[in-house]
Enzyme design. Structure first.
Site, PDB file in Angstrom:
ATOM      1  CG  HIS A   7      -2.012   0.916   1.319  1.00  0.00           C
ATOM      2  ND1 HIS A   7      -1.858   2.279   1.296  1.00  0.00           N
ATOM      3  CD2 HIS A   7      -3.348   0.710   1.419  1.00  0.00           C
ATOM      4  CE1 HIS A   7      -3.036   2.865   1.377  1.00  0.00           C
ATOM      5  NE2 HIS A   7      -3.960   1.942   1.446  1.00  0.00           N
ATOM      6  CD  GLU A  30      -3.260   1.335  -2.054  1.00  0.00           C
ATOM      7  OE1 GLU A  30      -3.783   2.454  -1.989  1.00  0.00           O
ATOM      8  OE2 GLU A  30      -3.805   0.295  -1.624  1.00  0.00           O
TER       9      GLU A  30
HETATM   10  O1  TA6 Z   1      -6.108   1.605  -0.588  1.00  0.00           O
HETATM   11  C1  TA6 Z   1      -7.120   2.582  -0.462  1.00  0.00           C
HETATM   12  C2  TA6 Z   1      -7.886   2.330   0.832  1.00  0.00           C
HETATM   13  O2  TA6 Z   1      -8.503   1.058   0.807  1.00  0.00           O
HETATM   14  C3  TA6 Z   1      -8.903   3.459   1.027  1.00  0.00           C
HETATM   15  O3  TA6 Z   1     -10.236   3.005   0.870  1.00  0.00           O
HETATM   16  C4  TA6 Z   1      -8.608   3.953   2.446  1.00  0.00           C
HETATM   17  O4  TA6 Z   1      -9.349   3.209   3.384  1.00  0.00           O
HETATM   18  C5  TA6 Z   1      -7.097   3.659   2.521  1.00  0.00           C
HETATM   19  O5  TA6 Z   1      -6.991   2.364   1.953  1.00  0.00           O
HETATM   20  C6  TA6 Z   1      -6.463   3.810   3.874  1.00  0.00           C
HETATM   21  O6  TA6 Z   1      -6.931   2.828   4.738  1.00  0.00           O
HETATM   22  P1  TA6 Z   1      -6.414   2.860   6.275  1.00  0.00           P
HETATM   23  O7  TA6 Z   1      -7.036   1.672   6.912  1.00  0.00           O
HETATM   24  O8  TA6 Z   1      -4.925   2.804   6.238  1.00  0.00           O
HETATM   25  O9  TA6 Z   1      -6.882   4.191   6.810  1.00  0.00           O
END
Ligand code: TA6
Length: 304
Positions: free
Chosen positions: A172, A275
Site C-alpha cells: 500500500h 498500490e
Molecule cells: O487503498 C485505499 C484504501 O482502501 C482506502 O479506501 C482507504 O481506506 C485507505 O486504503 C487507507 O486505509 P487505512 O485503513 O490505512 O486508513
C-alpha cells in the site's frame, strides 16, 4: 520492543556502515539502511518501509507529519503491507481493515549487503495467539526488501496447511509528490476499475489518471508498469510488478483526509497511493504446500 531489542538485533543482524537497528518513536524498532545507492528506514512492526531516499534525490515514500507511532497501530504513510485481506474483511466487519500484517510484529530472518550499493533485509510475520482467531490457516509470510537506487520488495505467502487459502494483499505504497493536483498516473488507459467513491461501480479508464477529488479505485487485471508523473518534482516514478493483477490508486482529498485525522496539514496534497495488489476479483488462492510471490520494483526517472 525497545532499546535492548534493537541492540540485540544489531549484534546479530547489523552490517557495519550499512544497516543498524534503532528504537524509534513509540518504542518501535526499525532498521536504518544506508549505502551508496540510498537510505531507507524499515520498521519491524508491519515490515513497513517508512522512508526511501535515493542518494542525492528527494524522498520517494511519503510519511505523514501527523503519523502516530504506537505498538499495534498502523502508521500513516510509507509502504504498509496489507495481508491476508485487502480493505474490509469480506465477512467479518469487526476484523481490522487491510488485515493484521501491517500492525503486527515481524522478525528479522536475514540481512545481506551486495557491494556498497544494495542492502537487503528479510523479515517474517510472527503469527500467533493474536492473529490465529482472525486467520486460522497455517501459513508463512515473508518479505524481502532490497534498498538501493532502486527499491524492490517481494512478499511471499506460503500455504503450509492441508487446505487451499485465499489471500487479498497489497503493498500500500504512499508516494511523495509536489502537488497531487498536478500529478498524473499512466498505464491504465482502457483498464477496468472498481470506483470505491461511486459504490464500487465497474468503469473503464480513459487516458491518464488525474486527481481532482477523493479518488479510490481498484484497477483490475493490470500487470504492466505504471508511471507517476510529478512535474513539480520534475520526476516520474516507475512501478514494475509481478504476481499482482490489481493496482489500487487512492487519494483521500480534503474531507476523507480530515476524517482520518493523521494525514497532517494539507498532507493529502503531498501524496498519492499507487498500490500493487491482489484485491476484489483478483484475490489469489494458494494450494496446500504452494507459495505465491508478489513483487514490486520502484525506480525514479528524471522527466524528459
Ligand atoms: O487503498 C485505499 C484504501 O482502501 C482506502 O479506501 C482507504 O481506506 C485507505 O486504503 C487507507 O486505509 P487505512 O485503513 O490505512 O486508513
Amino acid at each position: 520492543m525497545g532499546e535492548g531489542e534493537a541492540r540485540a538485533l544489531d549484534d546479530r543482524y547489523g552490517i557495519a556502515g550499512h544497516l543498524a537497528f534503532r528504537e524509534g518513536p513509540g518504542g518501535l524498532v526499525a532498521a536504518e539502511v544506508t549505502n551508496a545507492g540510498a537510505t531507507a528506514t524499515i520498521a519491524l512492526q508491519g515490515a513497513q518501509v517508512l522512508s526511501w531516499v535515493p542518494r542525492g534525490g528527494h524522498p520517494v515514500v511519503w510519511l505523514s507529519e501527523a503519523a502516530v507511532f504506537s505498538p499495534g497501530k498502523p502508521v500513516r504513510g510509507g509502504i504498509p503491507v496489507c495481508w491476508p485481506w485487502f480493505g474490509p474483511h469480506p465477512t467479518e466487519p469487526s476484523y481490522p481493515s487491510h488485515g493484521f500484517a501491517r500492525a503486527s510484529l515481524w522478525q528479522v530472518t536475514q540481512t545481506t549487503s551486495h557491494s556498497d550499493t544494495v542492502t537487503r533485509l528479510s523479515l517474517q510475520l510472527i503469527q500467533g495467539e493474536a492473529s490465529r482467531p482472525l486467520w486460522p490457516h497455517p501459513s508463512r509470510l515473508d518479505i524481502h526488501v532490497s534498498v538501493g537506487a532502486v527499491l524492490t520488495i517481494e512478499l511471499v505467502t506460503q500455504n503450509i496447511g492441508p487446505a487451499p487459502i485465499t489471500v487479498g494483499e497489497a503493498l500500500h505504497a504512499y508516494f511523495d509528490v509536489a502537488d497531487v493536483r498536478q500529478v498524473t498516473v499512466d498505464g491504465f488507459d482502457g483498464c477496468h476499475y472498481l470506483d470505491k467513491v461511486d459504490n464500487g461501480r465497474r468503469k473503464t479508464q480513459f487516458g491518464r489518471v488525474k486527481f481532482e477529488a477523493e479518488t479510490d479505485r481498484i484497477y483490475l487485471d493490470t500487470v504492466g508498469d505504471c508511471l507517476i508523473h510529478d512535474p513539480g518534482l520534475r520526476r516520474r516514478i516507475r512501478i514494475s510488478k509481478g504476481g499482482s493483477r490489481s493496482t489500487v490508486i487512492w487519494n483521500p482529498w480534503t474531507e476523507k483526509a480530515a476524517q482520518l485525522g493523521d494525514m497532517g496539514e494539507n498532507g493529502y496534497l503531498k501524496m498519492v497511493c499507487v498500490e500493487s495488489a491482489n484485491a476484489a476479483d483478483n484475490v489469489v488462492t494458494v494450494a496446500p504446500g504452494h507459495a505465491h510471490r508478489l513483487w514490486t520494483r520502484y525506480q525514479v526517472e528524471a522527466l524528459p
